[in-house]
Design an enzyme around this catalytic site. Structure first.
Site, PDB file in Angstrom:
ATOM      1  N   ARG A   1      65.780 -18.674 -30.604  1.00  0.00           N
ATOM      2  CA  ARG A   1      65.100 -19.689 -29.762  1.00  0.00           C
ATOM      3  C   ARG A   1      64.043 -20.558 -30.521  1.00  0.00           C
ATOM      4  NH1 ARG A   1      65.246 -15.376 -24.847  1.00  0.00           N
ATOM      5  NH2 ARG A   1      67.017 -16.659 -23.843  1.00  0.00           N
TER       6      ARG A   1
ATOM      7  N   LYS B   1      76.925  -6.627 -12.448  1.00  0.00           N
ATOM      8  CA  LYS B   1      76.633  -6.685 -11.102  1.00  0.00           C
ATOM      9  C   LYS B   1      77.200  -7.852 -10.108  1.00  0.00           C
ATOM     10  CE  LYS B   1      72.697  -4.666 -10.164  1.00  0.00           C
ATOM     11  NZ  LYS B   1      71.312  -4.612 -10.513  1.00  0.00           N
TER      12      LYS B   1
ATOM     13  N   GLY C   1      72.599 -14.149 -20.879  1.00  0.00           N
ATOM     14  CA  GLY C   1      72.070 -13.666 -22.249  1.00  0.00           C
ATOM     15  C   GLY C   1      73.285 -12.910 -22.853  1.00  0.00           C
TER      16      GLY C   1
ATOM     17  N   GLY D   1      68.581 -16.621 -15.611  1.00  0.00           N
ATOM     18  CA  GLY D   1      68.279 -16.607 -14.296  1.00  0.00           C
ATOM     19  C   GLY D   1      68.073 -18.001 -13.807  1.00  0.00           C
TER      20      GLY D   1
HETATM   21  P1  ADP Z   1      74.943 -11.919 -18.628  1.00  0.00           P
HETATM   22  O1  ADP Z   1      73.608 -11.532 -19.416  1.00  0.00           O
HETATM   23  O2  ADP Z   1      75.857 -12.902 -19.485  1.00  0.00           O
HETATM   24  O3  ADP Z   1      74.620 -12.590 -17.363  1.00  0.00           O
HETATM   25  P2  ADP Z   1      75.083  -9.530 -17.406  1.00  0.00           P
HETATM   26  O4  ADP Z   1      73.718  -9.158 -17.737  1.00  0.00           O
HETATM   27  O5  ADP Z   1      75.532  -9.851 -15.932  1.00  0.00           O
HETATM   28  O6  ADP Z   1      75.839 -10.711 -18.143  1.00  0.00           O
HETATM   29  O7  ADP Z   1      76.291  -8.174 -17.727  1.00  0.00           O
HETATM   30  C1  ADP Z   1      76.338  -7.941 -19.011  1.00  0.00           C
HETATM   31  C2  ADP Z   1      76.641  -6.448 -19.144  1.00  0.00           C
HETATM   32  O8  ADP Z   1      77.598  -6.024 -18.218  1.00  0.00           O
HETATM   33  C3  ADP Z   1      76.892  -6.070 -20.470  1.00  0.00           C
HETATM   34  O9  ADP Z   1      75.972  -5.349 -21.094  1.00  0.00           O
HETATM   35  C4  ADP Z   1      78.343  -5.415 -20.324  1.00  0.00           C
HETATM   36  O10 ADP Z   1      78.353  -4.065 -21.232  1.00  0.00           O
HETATM   37  C5  ADP Z   1      78.158  -5.144 -18.914  1.00  0.00           C
HETATM   38  N1  ADP Z   1      79.658  -4.756 -18.378  1.00  0.00           N
HETATM   39  C6  ADP Z   1      80.578  -5.587 -18.427  1.00  0.00           C
HETATM   40  N2  ADP Z   1      81.735  -4.960 -18.064  1.00  0.00           N
HETATM   41  C7  ADP Z   1      81.550  -3.943 -17.282  1.00  0.00           C
HETATM   42  C8  ADP Z   1      82.225  -2.647 -16.774  1.00  0.00           C
HETATM   43  N3  ADP Z   1      83.464  -2.872 -16.479  1.00  0.00           N
HETATM   44  N4  ADP Z   1      81.324  -1.648 -16.360  1.00  0.00           N
HETATM   45  C9  ADP Z   1      80.062  -1.530 -16.826  1.00  0.00           C
HETATM   46  N5  ADP Z   1      79.294  -2.612 -17.283  1.00  0.00           N
HETATM   47  C10 ADP Z   1      79.918  -3.690 -17.607  1.00  0.00           C
HETATM   48 MG    MG Z   2      72.455  -9.993 -19.131  1.00  0.00          MG
END
Ligand code: ADP
Ligand code: MG
Length: 380
Positions: A37, A184, A335, A358
């Site tokens: 960053r 989620k 992230g 976000g």
């Molecule tokens: P981003 O930061 O890219 O927006 P998120 O924060 O929504 O992504 O989600 C990332 C997390 O989701 C990772 O830490 C990953 O381990 C978890 N994850 C992915 N698939 C699963 C799953 N099937 N069950 C539980 N956690 C999961």
């Molecule tokens: Mg995340």
């Protein structure tokens, strides 16, 4: 024509310029972990110095409750000094071409957009440059209060983010697909709702696919399900052509949520009651990769599985490689998704890597970003 001014529209020579950058770096035992960053923020600061501006930069770092030395920007200023030819000082400790202010979250009133703090921070500033895309979805002093008070422009990083992400909202080149995963569904349902009418396909993996599968009546064992979301998901699915939302046909399941847990691949209709889905299966990975490669516009947010653990990484890896190989316009946001892409060394292979998790999601949800809206008044 963009609705806000950029650095191309102003002469900064001799001006006192306050830049809001995103210097929210990961910390590792009191030192800067990954400096990406800082590296990303520097070209804007250097350009301003080279154009004759007196540059001050501010940012938040972490979520400290008040002044907490563990979240000081001092190590960030130090690292910045190492990474640039310009002279960098912290707070009022001497003279330099770039002055780094202490963590904006240390300033009481920052997150409440307190007018007195905004007056103080804007005092003596001739031009404000907003370059922290990751923060513009919040109405804080350093995102809204200051630009309400002094002439403000979008910095190059913010401008690039807004231009890239707007391609997913306005007349995307078709076929247009969206790959969503991560933990989620509650975080991303609003994005699905807003983009579903525009996209040709939405592919869902990660933890969130299990709530969608459950909403369709499929038994998902001990996989991550958000029961509160099932009703809204059901309503969403009802309104749309089922074929538009592509869910996994097979998944990798494990006995426990553990790195070395024994795992196997099963069809989604055969998920054993006692097991947890932690990645998309090979067949699904191949289907997703095919859709990605056939698209002219693709946005990916959210890992396909628990990619942090090697055993459950293959789905994310497959999608990341497909993104890299696609000739269409590709962007990755979030992230953890960006971390996965970097871990695979593919960050240079996609057209746009979005830094604001976000803020990116809120933009794709169709929300107005207060830190961008406030810039628009200076363009009128
Ligand atoms: P981003 O930061 O890219 O927006 P998120 O924060 O929504 O992504 O989600 C990332 C997390 O989701 C990772 O830490 C990953 O381990 C978890 N994850 C992915 N698939 C699963 C799953 N099937 N069950 C539980 N956690 C999961
Ligand atoms: Mg995340």
């Amino acid at each position: 024509m963009s609705p806000y001014l950029t650095l191309d529209d102003v002469d900064v020579n001799g001006l006192a310029v306050l830049v809001r950058s995103d210097l929210n770096v990961p910390l590792d035992g009191g030192a800067v972990g990954d400096a990406f960053r800082i590296e990303a923020a520097l070209p804007t600061l250097e350009r301003l110095v080279d154009s004759g501006a007196r540059v001050t930069v501010c940012s938040h770092l972490g979520r400290p409750e008040g002044e907490d030395p563990a979240f000081s920007l001092r190590p960030v200023a130090q690292r910045m000094a190492e990474l640039t030819q310009k002279t960098v000082v912290f707070e009022d400790e001497g003279e330099g071409q770039v002055r780094v202010l202490e963590n904006t979250r240390f300033m009481p009133g920052e997150t409440k957009n307190d007018p007195a703090l905004a007056d103080r921070l804007a005092n003596g500033v001739d031009l404000f440059v907003q370059d922290a895309f990751g923060s513009v979805h919040r109405a804080h002093v350093s995102t809204v209060g200051v630009p309400e008070r002094v002439k403000s422009v979008a910095g190059p990083l913010l401008d690039a983010e807004l231009k890239a992400l707007s391609r997913f909202l306005e007349e995307p080149e078709r076929p247009y697909s969206l790959i969503l995963g991560g933990a989620k569904i509650s975080d991303k349902l609003a994005v699905i709702e807003n983009l579903l009418p525009r996209a040709d396909a939405i592919l869902v993996g990660g933890g969130m696919c299990f709530t969608l599968l459950a909403a369709k009546g499929i038994e998902v064992g001990k996989s991550l399900v958000e029961p509160d979301m099932i009703e809204s998901v059901r309503r969403l699915l009802e309104g749309y052509d089922e074929e538009k939302i592509i869910l996994p046909s097979d998944v990798v399941v494990a006995q426990e949520f553990k790195e070395d847990s024994p795992a196997e691949t099963v069809y989604v209709r055969h998920i054993p009651e006692a097991m947890i889905g932690l990645d998309i299966g090979r067949e699904t990975g191949a289907i997703f990769a095919g859709v990605i490669r056939d698209s002219n516009t693709v946005f990916w947010n959210g890992p396909m599985g628990v990619f942090e653990w090697e055993r459950f990484r293959a789905g994310t890896e497959r999608v990341a490689h497909a993104m890299a190989e696609t000739s269409g316009f590709t962007a990755v946001g979030g992230g953890d998704s960006v971390a996965a892409l970097r871990m695979l060394g593919l960050q240079g292979e996609v057209d746009h890597v979005s830094t604001g998790g976000g803020a990116g999601l809120e933009l794709l949800e169709g929300k107005i970003l207060p830190g961008v809206e406030v810039l628009e008044r200076w363009a009128k």
